[in-house]
Design a protein around this motif. Structure first.
Motif, short mmCIF file in Angstrom:
data_model
loop_
_atom_site.label_atom_id
_atom_site.label_comp_id
_atom_site.label_asym_id
_atom_site.label_seq_id
_atom_site.Cartn_x
_atom_site.Cartn_y
_atom_site.Cartn_z
N TYR A 22 30.80 61.25 74.90
CA TYR A 22 29.63 61.38 75.77
C TYR A 22 29.64 60.31 76.85
CZ TYR A 22 27.77 64.56 72.24
OH TYR A 22 27.59 65.61 71.38
N LYS A 23 29.17 60.69 78.01
CA LYS A 23 29.12 59.73 79.11
C LYS A 23 28.22 58.55 78.78
CE LYS A 23 28.00 59.24 84.02
NZ LYS A 23 27.55 59.92 85.27
N TYR A 24 27.08 58.84 78.13
CA TYR A 24 26.12 57.77 77.82
C TYR A 24 26.09 57.50 76.31
CZ TYR A 24 24.59 58.40 82.61
OH TYR A 24 24.56 58.46 83.98
N GLU A 25 27.27 57.24 75.77
CA GLU A 25 27.41 57.05 74.33
C GLU A 25 26.57 55.87 73.84
OE1 GLU A 25 28.28 57.65 70.54
OE2 GLU A 25 28.99 58.96 72.14
N ARG A 26 26.56 54.79 74.58
CA ARG A 26 25.80 53.61 74.14
C ARG A 26 24.31 53.86 74.13
NH1 ARG A 26 29.25 48.81 77.08
NH2 ARG A 26 30.89 48.63 75.48
N LEU A 27 23.82 54.70 75.02
CA LEU A 27 22.40 55.04 75.00
C LEU A 27 22.06 56.00 73.87
CD1 LEU A 27 21.59 55.49 78.81
CD2 LEU A 27 21.32 53.46 77.38
N ARG A 28 23.01 56.81 73.46
CA ARG A 28 22.79 57.78 72.39
C ARG A 28 22.78 57.13 71.01
NH1 ARG A 28 24.09 63.32 72.91
NH2 ARG A 28 24.94 63.16 70.80
N LYS A 29 23.61 56.09 70.84
CA LYS A 29 23.82 55.52 69.52
C LYS A 29 22.55 54.89 68.97
CE LYS A 29 27.30 52.87 67.00
NZ LYS A 29 28.49 52.02 67.13
N TYR A 30 22.16 55.34 67.77
CA TYR A 30 20.97 54.86 67.06
C TYR A 30 19.67 55.18 67.81
CZ TYR A 30 24.58 52.45 64.49
OH TYR A 30 25.70 52.17 63.77
N LEU A 31 19.72 56.15 68.72
CA LEU A 31 18.50 56.61 69.39
C LEU A 31 17.70 57.46 68.41
CD1 LEU A 31 16.82 56.91 72.01
CD2 LEU A 31 18.26 58.89 72.58
N SER A 32 16.49 57.02 68.08
CA SER A 32 15.70 57.73 67.08
C SER A 32 14.67 58.66 67.69
CB SER A 32 14.99 56.73 66.16
OG SER A 32 14.13 55.88 66.90
N SER A 33 14.17 58.34 68.89
CA SER A 33 13.19 59.21 69.54
C SER A 33 13.08 58.85 71.01
CB SER A 33 11.81 59.09 68.86
OG SER A 33 11.27 57.79 69.05
N VAL A 34 12.51 59.76 71.77
CA VAL A 34 12.27 59.53 73.20
C VAL A 34 10.80 59.84 73.48
CG1 VAL A 34 12.91 60.13 75.56
CG2 VAL A 34 14.64 60.17 73.75
N SER A 35 10.12 58.92 74.14
CA SER A 35 8.70 59.11 74.48
C SER A 35 8.56 59.32 75.99
CB SER A 35 7.88 57.88 74.05
OG SER A 35 8.03 57.62 72.68
N PHE A 36 7.63 60.20 76.35
CA PHE A 36 7.37 60.49 77.76
C PHE A 36 5.89 60.27 78.06
CE2 PHE A 36 11.02 62.92 76.46
CZ PHE A 36 11.86 62.94 77.56
N VAL A 37 5.64 59.53 79.12
CA VAL A 37 4.26 59.32 79.59
C VAL A 37 4.26 59.53 81.09
CG1 VAL A 37 2.30 57.75 79.73
CG2 VAL A 37 3.86 57.62 77.77
N SER A 38 3.32 60.33 81.57
CA SER A 38 3.26 60.57 83.02
C SER A 38 1.86 60.31 83.54
CB SER A 38 3.67 62.01 83.35
OG SER A 38 2.63 62.91 83.04
N SER A 39 1.79 60.08 84.84
CA SER A 39 0.50 60.01 85.51
C SER A 39 -0.17 61.38 85.42
CB SER A 39 0.67 59.64 86.98
OG SER A 39 1.31 58.40 87.12
N TRP A 40 -1.48 61.38 85.56
CA TRP A 40 -2.17 62.67 85.64
C TRP A 40 -1.69 63.42 86.88
CZ3 TRP A 40 -6.90 59.13 85.17
CH2 TRP A 40 -7.10 58.78 83.85
N ASN A 41 -1.44 62.67 87.94
CA ASN A 41 -0.98 63.25 89.19
C ASN A 41 0.55 63.31 89.17
OD1 ASN A 41 -0.24 63.58 92.01
ND2 ASN A 41 -2.39 63.13 92.47
N ASP A 42 1.12 64.50 89.30
CA ASP A 42 2.56 64.70 89.19
C ASP A 42 3.37 63.96 90.24
OD1 ASP A 42 2.83 66.21 86.88
OD2 ASP A 42 2.39 68.08 87.92
N ASP A 43 2.74 63.60 91.36
CA ASP A 43 3.48 62.97 92.45
C ASP A 43 3.75 61.49 92.20
OD1 ASP A 43 3.56 65.32 93.87
OD2 ASP A 43 1.69 64.92 94.93
N LEU A 44 3.21 60.94 91.13
CA LEU A 44 3.32 59.50 90.92
C LEU A 44 4.32 59.16 89.82
CD1 LEU A 44 -0.42 58.63 91.51
CD2 LEU A 44 1.49 58.36 93.07
N ASP A 45 3.88 58.64 88.70
CA ASP A 45 4.81 58.04 87.75
C ASP A 45 5.12 58.91 86.53
OD1 ASP A 45 5.29 55.62 89.05
OD2 ASP A 45 3.41 54.76 88.31
N CYS A 46 6.34 58.72 86.02
CA CYS A 46 6.73 59.24 84.72
C CYS A 46 7.62 58.18 84.06
CB CYS A 46 7.49 60.56 84.84
SG CYS A 46 7.98 61.27 83.25
#
Length: 465
Positions: free
Chosen positions: A54-78
């Motif tokens: 995998y290209k991002y093997e070091r990021l994959r290794k021991y990765l247990s979960s991924v969390s996503f948080v976004s602004s209410w407004n889609d044009d801003l942050d995620c």
């Protein structure tokens, strides 16, 4: 998803409940994490497809979960957080890594050498990953026990997410006068609020700015948040309008001329000011006092007050000292860090023990210098109490303050049904539920959010008030 506290996998490769921004980020993250390296040329002549890692093997290794948080407004942050079950790297401090022997710490990305090289290698790959999906995320965080790395935006040691809502007064379709409308986009408000063949005046919209620490609680469901906020704003607008016309709870007495009496709201569990900022910019009240226990949210709320022009320290003496700050286009918000129960104890003690003449004198001594003190605000006449407590509901001390204090109205935002029923059984000693709305807080779960308007019944002649 979760059902009855158990994880239930969705038989799909997308999450339709999420905001469009998060859905896009989910797709990009999954695609990049599963991206394989290109094989060497000598593999191509064999006629078979070889797996070259995998290209991002070091990021994959021991990765247990991924969390996503976004602004209410889609044009801003995620903001995307990679959570790891093993240290993302070993620092030179063995106690930080919770490992006594760096050379034999198994399960890490980089066993053995605890130099900065391991960290720089990880950050290099994380930065490349961030660049590859920068169109869908604004910040990438790598987190394991006692270790955190941030790629993208930073604000000291806390990552803040920016947000903006828009508010205006518009004509009611039922000829009930003006109503307050809060929405994510000006065009969205205009489209929903304009009559056929007409366009709304976009100059009438007020932006409401927010900075929210991503590690502290904020409302995760923007649709429910908008429904709740619009309902709350119009209830408070009606309460304020009635008070200023001399209707229910229009007060006065106790030695203060009604023309000099201000309309105050106390908000407990204010968070970063999700409700507070909208109420302040609507100019319904003359002053708002906001209480929050979490210092991170207190700091964020103060920042939001400054951004929205309702921070008392930035107002002139004339503005803050006026009998009606509403004429200046903004309501001052006094934010204090504190426990709601402790605040309630001190305030209830004052209301139960102090004579009416003393209370009136304290209220009429409404000077600018006093307003920076908690003790001044413990003892004020508040017409409205706004509460948005955690799932466990209101504490007994807060309920006693509601009953024995000056409040004529309570707006109660609840995400805990059992606690709400318990609290209403106690509050019925003095209050009636006059209206409520239920919103679907977390779709596909049994969690709902209930917002209620409670109004005080007429006080008995022998009451301590």
């Amino acid at each position: 998803m979760r059902c009855c506290k158990q994880a239930v996998p969705l038989q799909a490769d997308y999450f339709p409940v999420a905001t469009p921004r998060i859905q896009k980020a989910m797709n990009n993250v999954m695609e990049l994490l599963n991206l394989v390296n290109k094989c060497a040329d000598n593999h191509k002549t064999s006629g078979t497809v070889s797996f070259c890692g995998y290209k991002y093997e070091r990021l994959r290794k021991y990765l247990s979960s991924v969390s996503f948080v976004s602004s209410w407004n889609d044009d801003l942050d995620c903001v995307v957080t990679f959570n790891y079950c093993e240290p993302i790297y070993y620092s030179t401090d063995a106690t930080t890594n919770n490992c006594n022997d760096h050379e034999n710490c198994n399960g890490s990305f980089f066993q053995g050498d605890a130099s900065n090289k391991s960290r720089s290698q990880l950050l290099s790959q994380a930065t490349e990953f961030f660049v590859d999906c920068h169109d869908s995320i604004s910040c990438l965080i790598l987190r394991s026990k006692n270790l955190k790395e941030t790629i993208g935006k930073k604000n000291d040691n806390e990552v803040y997410m920016e947000d903006v809502l828009y508010m205006r007064n518009k004509k009611s379709s039922l000829d009930h006068g003006d109503v307050i409308e809060v929405c994510l986009e000006v065009d969205g408000c205009a489209g929903a609020g304009a009559s056929a063949g007409a366009s709304a005046d976009k100059g009438n919209f007020l932006p409401i700015y927010y900075s929210k620490p991503i590690n502290a609680f904020s409302h995760p469901n923007r649709n429910t948040m908008l429904q709740a906020l619009n309902w709350i704003m119009n209830k408070l607008k009606d309460i304020g309008s009635l008070w200023r016309k001399g209707g229910s709870g229009g007060g006065g007495g106790d030695g203060c001329d009604i023309t000099k009496k201000n309309l105050y709201m106390l908000e407990m569990y204010c968070g970063c000011g999700a409700h507070t900022m909208a109420v302040a910019k609507s100019n319904i009240f003359d002053s708002i006092v906001a209480i929050e226990l979490d210092q991170r949210l207190v700091d964020a709320c103060i920042v939001n007050c400054r951004r929205n022009g309702c921070c008392p320290s930035l107002m002139t003496i004339e503005q803050e000292g006026s009998q009606d700050a509403r004429h200046y286009g903004v309501t001052p918000v006094h934010v204090f860090q504190g426990n709601a129960s402790e605040w309630a104890k001190k305030s209830t003690s004052f209301w139960k023990q102090t004579q009416k003449e003393t209370r009136a004198a304290n209220y009429c001594n409404d000077t600018v210098s006093n307003k920076t003190s908690k003790s001044f605000w413990y003892n004020q006449y508040y017409h409205v109490l706004l509460v948005d407590p955690p799932r466990m509901g209101l504490g007994e001390d807060v309920i006693q303050l509601a009953i024995h204090g000056s409040f004529e109205h309570i707006i109660y935002v609840s995400c805990g049904r059992k606690a709400l029923i318990r609290d209403l059984m106690l509050l019925r000693e003095a209050f009636d539920v006059v209206d409520l709305v239920i919103t679907d807080l977390f779709p596909r779960t049994d969690s709902v959010e209930t917002i209620l308007h409670l109004q005080r019944r007429s006080r008995k002649m022998n009451t301590t008030m």
